[in-house]
Design a protein around this motif. Structure first.
Motif, PDB file in Angstrom:
ATOM      1  N   SER A 509       0.825  -1.207   0.000  1.00 19.73           N
ATOM      2  CA  SER A 509       0.000   0.000   0.000  1.00 19.73           C
ATOM      3  C   SER A 509       0.859   1.255   0.000  1.00 19.73           C
ATOM      4  O   SER A 509       0.578   2.224  -0.709  1.00 19.73           O
ATOM      5  CB  SER A 509      -0.910  -0.021   1.233  1.00 19.73           C
ATOM      6  OG  SER A 509      -1.664   1.163   1.307  1.00 19.73           O
ATOM      7  N   ASP A 510       1.947   1.229   0.769  1.00 19.53           N
ATOM      8  CA  ASP A 510       2.851   2.377   0.779  1.00 19.53           C
ATOM      9  C   ASP A 510       3.502   2.565  -0.586  1.00 19.53           C
ATOM     10  O   ASP A 510       3.648   3.702  -1.080  1.00 19.53           O
ATOM     11  CB  ASP A 510       3.930   2.184   1.846  1.00 19.53           C
ATOM     12  CG  ASP A 510       3.346   2.234   3.250  1.00 19.53           C
ATOM     13  OD1 ASP A 510       2.250   2.792   3.404  1.00 19.53           O
ATOM     14  OD2 ASP A 510       3.997   1.715   4.183  1.00 19.53           O
ATOM     15  N   ASN A 514       3.260   5.834  -3.180  1.00 15.62           N
ATOM     16  CA  ASN A 514       4.436   6.502  -3.726  1.00 15.62           C
ATOM     17  C   ASN A 514       4.399   6.533  -5.244  1.00 15.62           C
ATOM     18  O   ASN A 514       4.747   7.538  -5.887  1.00 15.62           O
ATOM     19  CB  ASN A 514       5.706   5.803  -3.242  1.00 15.62           C
ATOM     20  CG  ASN A 514       5.890   5.941  -1.742  1.00 15.62           C
ATOM     21  OD1 ASN A 514       5.413   6.902  -1.141  1.00 15.62           O
ATOM     22  ND2 ASN A 514       6.592   4.977  -1.129  1.00 15.62           N
ATOM     23  N   ASN A 515       3.965   5.427  -5.883  1.00 16.60           N
ATOM     24  CA  ASN A 515       3.893   5.373  -7.350  1.00 16.60           C
ATOM     25  C   ASN A 515       2.862   6.349  -7.892  1.00 16.60           C
ATOM     26  O   ASN A 515       3.059   6.990  -8.930  1.00 16.60           O
ATOM     27  CB  ASN A 515       3.544   3.952  -7.804  1.00 16.60           C
ATOM     28  CG  ASN A 515       4.704   2.999  -7.563  1.00 16.60           C
ATOM     29  OD1 ASN A 515       5.863   3.436  -7.505  1.00 16.60           O
ATOM     30  ND2 ASN A 515       4.414   1.718  -7.417  1.00 16.60           N
ATOM     31  N   GLN A 516       1.738   6.468  -7.204  1.00 12.43           N
ATOM     32  CA  GLN A 516       0.721   7.427  -7.643  1.00 12.43           C
ATOM     33  C   GLN A 516       1.248   8.852  -7.582  1.00 12.43           C
ATOM     34  O   GLN A 516       1.002   9.669  -8.471  1.00 12.43           O
ATOM     35  CB  GLN A 516      -0.528   7.294  -6.776  1.00 12.43           C
ATOM     36  CG  GLN A 516      -1.308   6.009  -7.036  1.00 12.43           C
ATOM     37  CD  GLN A 516      -2.506   5.880  -6.119  1.00 12.43           C
ATOM     38  OE1 GLN A 516      -2.722   6.752  -5.275  1.00 12.43           O
ATOM     39  NE2 GLN A 516      -3.258   4.803  -6.305  1.00 12.43           N
ATOM     40  N   SER A 521       3.311  13.579 -10.862  1.00  7.14           N
ATOM     41  CA  SER A 521       4.363  14.528 -11.218  1.00  7.14           C
ATOM     42  C   SER A 521       4.793  14.355 -12.666  1.00  7.14           C
ATOM     43  O   SER A 521       5.042  15.313 -13.392  1.00  7.14           O
ATOM     44  CB  SER A 521       5.544  14.354 -10.268  1.00  7.14           C
ATOM     45  OG  SER A 521       6.093  13.072 -10.402  1.00  7.14           O
ATOM     46  N   LYS A 522       4.868  13.126 -13.170  1.00  3.49           N
ATOM     47  CA  LYS A 522       5.250  12.866 -14.572  1.00  3.49           C
ATOM     48  C   LYS A 522       4.190  13.366 -15.547  1.00  3.49           C
ATOM     49  O   LYS A 522       4.492  13.886 -16.614  1.00  3.49           O
ATOM     50  CB  LYS A 522       5.486  11.376 -14.774  1.00  3.49           C
ATOM     51  CG  LYS A 522       6.762  10.876 -14.120  1.00  3.49           C
ATOM     52  CD  LYS A 522       6.949   9.391 -14.393  1.00  3.49           C
ATOM     53  CE  LYS A 522       8.239   8.899 -13.755  1.00  3.49           C
ATOM     54  NZ  LYS A 522       8.443   7.458 -14.006  1.00  3.49           N
TER      55      LYS A 522
END
Length: 574
Positions: A509-510, A514-516, A521-522
Motif C-alpha cells: 500500500s505504501d 508513492n507510485n501514484q 508529477s510525470k
C-alpha cells in the motif's frame, strides 16, 4: 544472694514489728545485724544460741566487742532473716509454701540445724516441707517457683529435685485420673514456672511414661501463657509486631521458644497443626535458629493433610496482615509432605506420578485455595506462584478448577502482564482437566493467553465430534493432548503468517501511494512538453527553409547534413 528490699514502707513496717518483740525483753541490744538496707538491733546471746554461723563470727572476731554483723548474702533477704530471728527469740512466725524453701536455705546458711541445737529451724522447715508443701501438686509447684531466686543453694539442698519429683508424679496422675475440673487444670499450675524448671518436669514426666498428648497439653498451655501476643493473636488485626527483633524482650522470647521446641515429644502428630503454624510464624518473626524452624516444619509436613487454608495464611502473613513472610517455609513443608507420600507409594508398590492418595488430593485442593487467597498480594511473583503450585504432583488434581480460579485472580490483580508472562503463569495448568463450566469460562476469558483459550475451544469441539466421550479415558486424553499441541503450533504459525501478510499489505500500500505520487508529477511534465512541441510544430510550418536550401556552397560537409536534392515534383494546374 539476698533479694532486694521490696519497698521502704514494707521494710519499716517489719522493723516496727521487730522492735516490738525485741525490746519486750527489757534488755538493751548489743549487736546490729545488717541485711541489705535493713538494720536489726538484736541480742548476741539470743542469736548464738541457735545459729552456729553467728556464734563462730562472735568467737573468731578480732574486735574487742563485735557490735555489727553483715548478713546481706542470706537467702531470702530481710524478711526471711526476720523470721529466723523470731525463731531465735521464741516468737511465733508463719511458715508457708511461699517461704519454706527460703527459710530452709536461710537455716542452712546460718547453720541453724539439729547438729548445733535440738529442734532447730532446719528441722521445723523440713517437717513443713515434707508434710504440707510437698503433699500436693500446687504446693510443690509454688515451692519450686520460690526456688528460682534461691539457686544454687536450693539445688544443693535437694529442694528443687524433690519438688520436681512430686510435681511430675502428681501431674501424670492428674492427667490419667483427673480429680478436678477442668481436667487440664494441672497444666495451668505448671505454667507459672521458669522454662528451665518447667522443662525438667516435662523430662521427668516422659521418664514416668506420660503420653505424648499429655505432654503436648502442658506445652501448649505454657507457650500460650508466655508467648501470648505472638502465638494466640492470629487474626491479622491485632498487635503491631514491627519493633526490632533484637530487643531484650525479643531475645528472651526467642530463647524461650527455642527451649519449648526442644521439649516437644518425639511423636510428630501430638500437636494441633494450628498451634504448630502459629509457633512457626513466631519462630520466623523472632529469627529463631534453623534447628527450631526445621523441627516445626517437619512436624507440620507430617500432618499437612489436616491443614486448612487459614492455617497456611497464619503461617504466611505478618501479624498485622499487611505483607507476606518469606514463603520458603511453605515450600519446604509441602515438599516434605510430598516426599513422605512418595516414599509411602514406593513402599506400597504404586506409581506416585499416576495415582495420588486421598491425602495428597486434599493437600492439592488446600494449596490451590491458598494460592487464590494470596494471589492479590504484590510480593507474590510468578516464579513463587508457580513454585508452590508445581510442588503438587499432576495426578493429585483430578479437576483443576481451583487452580484456574487462582490463576484468574492473579491475572486480575496483575493486569500489566505481557503475553509471555501470562503463558508462563498458565504453563502448569492442564485445560483438559477443567470442568465444562471452567472451559466455557476460560474460552471467554480475555485475560488468558491465546494458547489456553484454543485448548478450551478445541477440546469442546472434539468432545462434540466424538459424541461426548468420557474424560477419564487416559489414551484418548493423551491423543487429544497431542492433537491439541499440534493444532496450537499450527495456529501459532498461521498467526505468524497472518502477521507477515498484513505487513506485506501495508508495504504494498505504501508503494502504491508513492507510485501514484510519481505518476502525477510525470503527467504534469508531459503536458508541458506537449505544449512546447505544438508550438514548435506551428513555428516549423512558417520556416521557409523547412524543405531545405538549394544554396549549399557555404555548408560544411563535416556536419553530415543531407544535401540531396529534393525530388522533383510535378506541379499540375488543374
Amino acid at each position: 544472694m539476698a533479694t532486694p528490699v521490696k519497698s521502704n514502707s514494707r521494710l519499716s513496717f517489719a522493723m516496727e514489728r521487730t522492735g516490738q518483740w525485741v525490746f519486750s525483753q527489757e534488755i538493751p541490744t548489743d549487736v546490729v545485724v545488717e541485711v541489705g538496707e535493713a538494720n536489726f538491733n538484736l541480742h548476741k546471746f539470743m542469736l548464738v544460741a541457735k545459729s552456729n554461723y553467728i556464734r563462730t563470727m562472735v568467737m573468731e572476731t578480732k574486735e574487742a566487742d563485735l557490735t555489727r554483723i553483715n548478713l546481706s548474702n542470706i537467702p531470702g533477704g530481710p524478711e526471711i532473716f526476720e523470721s529466723a530471728a523470731k525463731f531465735c527469740y521464741g516468737v511465733n512466725f508463719e511458715i508457708t509454701v511461699h517461704n519454706v524453701a527460703a527459710l530452709q536455705c536461710a537455716a542452712e546458711y546460718l547453720q541453724m540445724t539439729a547438729k548445733y541445737c535440738d529442734s532447730n529451724l532446719a528441722g521445723r522447715t523440713e517437717d513443713f516441707l515434707s508434710q504440707v508443701a510437698l503433699s500436693s501438686l500446687s504446693g510443690a509447684v509454688v515451692v519450686l517457683k520460690s526456688c528460682e531466686d534461691l539457686l544454687p543453694m536450693a539445688e544443693e539442698l535437694k529442694i528443687v529435685q524433690r519438688c520436681i519429683d512430686v510435681a511430675s508424679a502428681r501431674a501424670c496422675s492428674e492427667a490419667n485420673f483427673p480429680c478436678r475440673t477442668p481436667p487440664n487444670w494441672w497444666t495451668e499450675e505448671l505454667s507459672i514456672l521458669d522454662v528451665e524448671l518447667f522443662g525438667r518436669i516435662i523430662v521427668a514426666m516422659k521418664q514416668r511414661g506420660a503420653k505424648a498428648l499429655t505432654l503436648a497439653s502442658a506445652l501448649i498451655t505454657y507457650t500460650e501463657r508466655w508467648l501470648r501476643d505472638l502465638v494466640r493473636d492470629h487474626s491479622g488485626k491485632g498487635i503491631k509486631c514491627s519493633g526490632p527483633t533484637d530487643s531484650d524482650l525479643r531475645i528472651q522470647q526467642r530463647k524461650l521458644l527455642e527451649s519449648i521446641v526442644a521439649l516437644l515429644p518425639s511423636e510428630k502428630a501430638a500437636f494441633p497443626i494450628h498451634f504448630l503454624c502459629c509457633s512457626l510464624r513466631c519462630a520466623i518473626f523472632l529469627k529463631a535458629s534453623s534447628a527450631c524452624k526445621n523441627e516445626l516444619e517437619k512436624r507440620i509436613s507430617v500432618i499437612l493433610e489436616h491443614v486448612t487454608v487459614d492455617d497456611l495464611l497464619v503461617l504466611s502473613f505478618t501479624y498485622d496482615g499487611e505483607r507476606l513472610f518469606d514463603l520458603d517455609s511453605v515450600r519446604r513443608i509441602i515438599s516434605g509432605f510430598v516426599e513422605k507420600e512418595k516414599s509411602m507409594a514406593v513402599f506400597n508398590g504404586g506409581d506416585f506420578r499416576e495415582v495420588s492418595s486421598s491425602a495428597v488430593q486434599r493437600v492439592a485442593k488446600t494449596i490451590d485455595a491458598y494460592l487464590a487467597e494470596t494471589a492479590t498480594v504484590a510480593e507474590l511473583t510468578i516464579s513463587k506462584f508457580n513454585g508452590i503450585a508445581n510442588l503438587v504432583p499432576k495426578g493429585a488434581r483430578k479437576v483443576e478448577d481451583d487452580l484456574y480460579r487462582a490463576i484468574d485472580i492473579y491475572l486480575k490483580a496483575h493486569p500489566n502482564l505481557d503475553e509471555i508472562e501470562r503463558e508462563k503463569l498458565c504453563s502448569f495448568m492442564d485445560p483438559l482437566k477443567l470442568s465444562y463450566e471452567g472451559r466455557v469460562h476460560a474460552s471467554q476469558n480475555k485475560r488468558l493467553p491465546v494458547q489456553i483459550v484454543l485448548h478450551a475451544l478445541y477440546y469442546d469441539q472434539l468432545k462434540l465430534r466424538s459424541g461426548g466421550a468420557d474424560d477419564g479415558n487416559p489414551p484418548d486424553a493423551v491423543k487429544t493432548r497431542n492433537q491439541l499441541q499440534a493444532d496450537v503450533s499450527l495456529a501459532k504459525e498461521n498467526e505468524a503468517l497472518r502477521s507477515e501478510l498484513m505487513k506485506m499489505k501495508m508495504y504494498i500500500s505504501d508503494l502504491q501511494k508513492n507510485n501514484q505520487a510519481e505518476t502525477c508529477s510525470k503527467s504534469v511534465g508531459t503536458r508541458k512538453l506537449t505544449f512546447f512541441s505544438s508550438m514548435s510544430k506551428t513555428l516549423g510550418k512558417l520556416n521557409p527553409f523547412r524543405h531545405g536550401s538549394k544554396d549549399t556552397s557555404h555548408t560544411d560537409d563535416s556536419l553530415g547534413v543531407d544535401v540531396t536534392k529534393p525530388r522533383r515534383r510535378r506541379f499540375s494546374i488543374s
